[in-house]
Design an enzyme around this catalytic site. Structure first.
Site, PDB file in Angstrom:
ATOM      1  N   GLU A 119     -17.050  50.228  22.593  1.00 20.84           N
ATOM      2  CA  GLU A 119     -15.761  50.610  22.004  1.00 20.84           C
ATOM      3  C   GLU A 119     -15.063  49.376  21.451  1.00 20.84           C
ATOM      4  O   GLU A 119     -15.354  48.254  21.865  1.00 20.84           O
ATOM      5  CB  GLU A 119     -14.862  51.231  23.090  1.00 20.84           C
ATOM      6  CG  GLU A 119     -15.495  52.420  23.783  1.00 20.84           C
ATOM      7  CD  GLU A 119     -14.717  52.856  25.022  1.00 20.84           C
ATOM      8  OE1 GLU A 119     -13.574  52.398  25.220  1.00 20.84           O
ATOM      9  OE2 GLU A 119     -15.283  53.644  25.790  1.00 20.84           O
ATOM     10  N   LYS A 121     -12.175  46.770  21.365  1.00 22.09           N
ATOM     11  CA  LYS A 121     -11.172  46.311  22.324  1.00 22.09           C
ATOM     12  C   LYS A 121      -9.869  46.115  21.553  1.00 22.09           C
ATOM     13  O   LYS A 121      -9.661  45.099  20.895  1.00 22.09           O
ATOM     14  CB  LYS A 121     -11.611  45.015  22.998  1.00 22.09           C
ATOM     15  CG  LYS A 121     -10.684  44.627  24.125  1.00 22.09           C
ATOM     16  CD  LYS A 121     -11.305  43.546  24.999  1.00 22.09           C
ATOM     17  CE  LYS A 121     -10.411  43.231  26.177  1.00 22.09           C
ATOM     18  NZ  LYS A 121      -9.105  42.709  25.794  1.00 22.09           N
ATOM     19  N   ASP A 123      -6.133  45.477  20.500  1.00 23.00           N
ATOM     20  CA  ASP A 123      -5.138  44.522  20.948  1.00 23.00           C
ATOM     21  C   ASP A 123      -3.765  45.188  21.000  1.00 23.00           C
ATOM     22  O   ASP A 123      -3.001  45.153  20.050  1.00 23.00           O
ATOM     23  CB  ASP A 123      -5.108  43.349  19.943  1.00 23.00           C
ATOM     24  CG  ASP A 123      -5.123  42.028  20.662  1.00 23.00           C
ATOM     25  OD1 ASP A 123      -5.023  42.045  21.895  1.00 23.00           O
ATOM     26  OD2 ASP A 123      -5.229  41.001  19.979  1.00 23.00           O
ATOM     27  N   TYR A 231      -9.108  55.701  25.998  1.00 24.06           N
ATOM     28  CA  TYR A 231     -10.450  55.168  26.221  1.00 24.06           C
ATOM     29  C   TYR A 231     -11.013  55.426  27.619  1.00 24.06           C
ATOM     30  O   TYR A 231     -12.101  54.977  27.928  1.00 24.06           O
ATOM     31  CB  TYR A 231     -10.509  53.670  25.912  1.00 24.06           C
ATOM     32  CG  TYR A 231      -9.491  52.811  26.654  1.00 24.06           C
ATOM     33  CD1 TYR A 231      -9.532  52.704  28.034  1.00 24.06           C
ATOM     34  CD2 TYR A 231      -8.532  52.093  25.962  1.00 24.06           C
ATOM     35  CE1 TYR A 231      -8.626  51.920  28.716  1.00 24.06           C
ATOM     36  CE2 TYR A 231      -7.617  51.293  26.625  1.00 24.06           C
ATOM     37  CZ  TYR A 231      -7.667  51.215  27.995  1.00 24.06           C
ATOM     38  OH  TYR A 231      -6.760  50.444  28.662  1.00 24.06           O
ATOM     39  N   LYS A 319     -16.297  39.401  23.597  1.00 25.14           N
ATOM     40  CA  LYS A 319     -15.212  38.932  22.730  1.00 25.14           C
ATOM     41  C   LYS A 319     -15.708  38.368  21.389  1.00 25.14           C
ATOM     42  O   LYS A 319     -16.825  37.872  21.283  1.00 25.14           O
ATOM     43  CB  LYS A 319     -14.414  37.829  23.459  1.00 25.14           C
ATOM     44  CG  LYS A 319     -13.809  38.273  24.775  1.00 25.14           C
ATOM     45  CD  LYS A 319     -12.622  39.172  24.595  1.00 25.14           C
ATOM     46  CE  LYS A 319     -11.381  38.434  24.220  1.00 25.14           C
ATOM     47  NZ  LYS A 319     -10.499  38.136  25.323  1.00 25.14           N
ATOM     48  N   CYS A 413      11.530  21.251  -9.237  1.00 25.42           N
ATOM     49  CA  CYS A 413      10.173  21.805  -9.259  1.00 25.42           C
ATOM     50  C   CYS A 413       9.151  20.719  -8.905  1.00 25.42           C
ATOM     51  O   CYS A 413       9.124  19.666  -9.546  1.00 25.42           O
ATOM     52  CB  CYS A 413       9.863  22.387 -10.629  1.00 25.42           C
ATOM     53  SG  CYS A 413       8.141  22.894 -10.802  1.00 25.42           S
ATOM     54  N   CYS A 416       6.975  20.052 -12.279  1.00 20.53           N
ATOM     55  CA  CYS A 416       7.490  19.490 -13.535  1.00 20.53           C
ATOM     56  C   CYS A 416       8.829  18.782 -13.347  1.00 20.53           C
ATOM     57  O   CYS A 416       9.367  18.212 -14.294  1.00 20.53           O
ATOM     58  CB  CYS A 416       7.635  20.588 -14.584  1.00 20.53           C
ATOM     59  SG  CYS A 416       8.960  21.743 -14.217  1.00 20.53           S
ATOM     60  N   CYS A 431      11.325  27.894 -10.404  1.00 23.31           N
ATOM     61  CA  CYS A 431      11.465  26.845 -11.405  1.00 23.31           C
ATOM     62  C   CYS A 431      11.802  27.554 -12.714  1.00 23.31           C
ATOM     63  O   CYS A 431      11.093  28.476 -13.118  1.00 23.31           O
ATOM     64  CB  CYS A 431      10.147  26.086 -11.538  1.00 23.31           C
ATOM     65  SG  CYS A 431      10.052  25.130 -13.061  1.00 23.31           S
ATOM     66  N   CYS A 436       7.092  24.705 -17.913  1.00 24.41           N
ATOM     67  CA  CYS A 436       6.499  24.103 -16.711  1.00 24.41           C
ATOM     68  C   CYS A 436       4.980  24.327 -16.736  1.00 24.41           C
ATOM     69  O   CYS A 436       4.512  25.471 -16.778  1.00 24.41           O
ATOM     70  CB  CYS A 436       7.108  24.744 -15.468  1.00 24.41           C
ATOM     71  SG  CYS A 436       6.279  24.293 -13.940  1.00 24.41           S
TER      72      CYS A 436
END
Ligand code: IVH
Length: 680
Positions: A119, A121, A123, A231, A319, A413, A416, A431, A436
């Site tokens: 299955e 796992k 979290d 589960y 894991k 910026c 530029c 910017c 630019c």
């Protein structure tokens, strides 16, 4: 308002019928993923039931679906003693450790080998649900495994937890266990909302799920999008199957949501195949997993093996490499986006996350940096969510030395040196220098990408070179490169074959449909979906550029922010010049004919394709849909009318089934076209 019934007896019958009907649809939707009715029809059933219960409050039962509405806040949660402790799991971090576990279990269980249920796992946080006579009577957190908190009222707000069970095979009293979790998209959205309100963010979906279930105010829990996978059978008064796999099927039939990705494996090699499938596949899942749980299938083996301390010998967590790691934040730098956005990113001390080395991570915007209180020099938690660039989740405050520096957003910026502004109500700085070079570069890379004008061969390196040599300044210039072929050839490592290929691809791109061009223009807030809507509504660049703000805002699906952005884009001098270059070069800018198509036989129909078609390419099929006045889209939403299913369909099929959207086979799609006079 009345409820339509003259006496309480009739009303009681009707309420009972509605409840069982709603319960059935909850089961079809949440457990089997196969809804039979639309959301609107479902809402209508709920409305009728509510009307009856309002009229005859004595008919309300605690497990009525209307009772999922949150109750009153509590000061503290009651304590629940678990009749059978909730165990945790030992871990295996590699195949060797998994094999060692299996061999030991074989020896202790006195068997040659055994079947295993594998299955995900999940979290989240584990909960224990007690049912009496088929009704949910108690929901508790795991706590320390022996004692947990009574969070029944909060858990009742989770729609996939059944309040009463289906069938005649329900034991008189039993407990199931499962994991409550917050889907990834809900987690992202929640954090965005919390950031907008200046509140503390959650580190990950697990914390968000735990925080939401342990809310003193059930209304808050109800507002969070939580889900559950059951589960395990905790304990059970009454007979039950003796194989874990069969128990899961049995629980599903009673109405519990069981993970469809569970598999029964006969050998360790099969388990390993699952591990390999999900170690990368996990990023595509809507929820987070940190590994697999491998359980012996036979309950007799459980009994024989027992537990050591809090860990059963009959199960193990296999894991994955962690998606989270801590490392030092060395610096915060910025890049400049296509529309001038100044995007902060983290420079990190290299660290391994989810199996890859990470050196950089996104930081989104200054509000998020501030609300997470991220400082330069901090130890930070870095999270890898899949294909996307890793994110800095937050600082490890306990490891601060006092040397850390708060973040100062840039005032000019970084590319530029031009002026930077932060418009009111926006989280980003921009910017505003129209020339630019960093913006132009991003615009060009956006313009040539597959989903836009699809100019193959023009990678970032070449765009950089073209800009450096002054051959292009904006996307319009690409279409005049042909006239500068000699200078193109003088670029380092550019030969005639490659140059001609690029020039041919640029020529080809002039024929792209209008929606691709609109997307390629790189208008702020205009993604491919919005571009399609605009192309569909206006039919040509001319019409779109002359549209008033009101006309644009009137289109369903286009909010005021997008409308304003589109409107302003066409008022900008530089943009107009680029459009002129594109027009003169002969790039397809749409025409009235496409507008006429709007009244075609597929008018307003939204059609999505999945898998490959045998008779034509995906883009040819999409073009045909457009010609008949329909909209061809790439993603399935509740507004999709048909999903055309080709060979090897992807996840869109499941999505369509979830929403109850009709599907067409390739043959049926071709028939539809033929019926409308298209020769295919
Ligand atoms: S079985 C003895 N199955 O993992 C069996 N647990 O470290 C213990 N979890 O507290 C639970 N997905 O919160 C099991 N499919 C799954 C699970 C799962 C997530 C969590 C659960 C438990 C922890 C064990």
């Amino acid at each position: 308002m009345g409820c339509g019934y003259d006496n309480v007896y009739q009303a009681r019958l009707a309420a009972e019928e509605l409840r069982s009907e709603i319960n059935r649809h909850d089961y079809l939707y949440y457990v089997l993923n196969q809804p039979e009715i639309s959301d609107a029809e479902y809402d209508e059933l709920m409305r009728k039931l509510r009307a009856i219960e309002e009229h005859y409050p004595e008919l309300v039962t605690p497990e009525s679906p209307t009772q999922r509405v949150p109750g009153q806040p509590v000061e503290t949660f009651g304590v629940v003693e678990h009749r059978v402790p909730l165990l945790s799991l030992a871990n295996a971090f590699n195949f060797e450790e998994l094999r060692a576990w299996y061999r030991r279990a074989c020896v202790l269980g006195e068997v040659e080998g055994f079947d295993m249920v594998v299955e995900h796992k999940i979290d989240g946080l584990s909960v224990a649900l007690v049912y009496e006579d088929g009704r949910l009577v108690q929901g508790a957190t795991r706590g320390d495994g022996l004692r947990g908190e009574n969070v029944t009222e909060n858990l009742k707000t989770i729609r996939s937890i059944p309040l009463f069970l289906r069938g005649n095979d329900v034991p008189p009293r039993f407990e199931v266990r499962g994991e409550v979790y917050m889907p990834k998209d809900a987690f992202e959205k929640l954090n965005e909302e919390l950031a907008a309100r200046g509140q503390k963010l959650f580190m990950n979906p697990r914390n968000a799920a735990a925080g939401s279930v342990r809310q003193k105010d059930p209304r808050v829990t109800a507002s969070r999008k939580l889900d559950i996978f059951v589960y395990q059978l905790g304990w059970c008064d009454g007979p039950h199957p003796r194989k874990h796999w069969d128990i899961l099927q049995w629980l599903q039939e009673m109405g519990f949501r069981i993970n469809p990705n569970n598999v029964l494996c006969h050998t360790l090699e099969e388990v390993q195949q699952q591990w390999e499938r999900w170690v990368e596949g996990r990023y595509q899942l809507p929820y987070e997993i940190d590994g697999l749980v491998v359980k012996a299938n036979d309950l007799d083996i459980w009994d024989r093996l027992g537990a050591v301390g809090r860990e059963p010998r009959w199960a193990i967590a296999y894991k994955f490499p962690p998606v989270e790691a801590t490392t030092r934040l060395l610096d915060i730098r910025h890049n400049v986006g296509r529309t001038g956005t100044i995007n902060p990113y983290a420079v990190l001390e290299p660290v391994k996350v989810g199996g890859v080395i990470v050196k950089q991570a996104t930081l989104h915007n200054e509000d998020i940096i501030k609300s997470r209180d991220i400082r330069i020099g901090d130890w930070v938690v870095v999270h890898r969510a899949g294909e996307v660039i890793p994110q800095v989740v937050g600082p490890v405050v306990g490891r601060r030395t006092g040397e850390e520096r708060p973040y100062e957003p840039p005032t000019s910026c970084p590319a530029c040196g031009g002026e930077v502004v932060r418009p009111p109500g926006e989280a980003m700085r921009y910017c505003i220098n129209p020339s630019c070079p960093a913006q132009a570069f991003r615009w060009l890379t956006h313009f040539v990408q597959r989903a836009a004008m699809d100019i193959d061969g023009l990678g970032e390196k070449w765009i950089e070179a073209l800009m450096r040599e002054g051959l292009v300044e904006d996307p319009g210039d690409l279409y005049y490169l042909r006239e500068k072929r000699d200078r193109l050839l003088s670029l380092e490592r550019m030969g005639p074959t490659l140059a001609d290929k690029i020039l041919r691809n640029i020529e080809e791109s002039k024929k792209r449909p209008l929606d691709r061009l609109i997307f390629a223009l790189g208008i702020r807030h205009v993604g491919s979906e919005v571009a399609e809507l605009l192309a569909y509504e206006f039919g040509s660049i001319d019409r779109l550029s002359q549209a008033s703000l009101e006309e644009i805002s009137r289109i369903p699906g286009i909010g005021p922010k997008i409308a304003e952005s589109v409107y302003q884009w066409f008022r900008n001098e530089r943009n107009r010049k680029v459009l002129e270059k594109l027009r003169r070069a002969g790039v397809n800018m749409g025409d009235a004919a496409s507008k006429e198509a709007k009244d075609g036989p597929l008018k307003s129909k939204v059609i999505v394709f999945t898998g490959s078609l045998k008779s034509m390419t995906r883009s040819q099929a999409q073009e045909l849909v457009r010609r008949l006045g329909g909209m061809a889209k790439d993603t399935v939403t509740r507004n999709t009318d048909y999903l055309v299913v080709g060979e090897d369909p992807g996840s869109k099929l499941a999505q369509a089934q979830r929403y109850g959207i009709p599907t067409l086979s390739e043959e049926e799609f071709l028939d539809l076209l033929r019926r409308h006079g298209v020769e295919v």
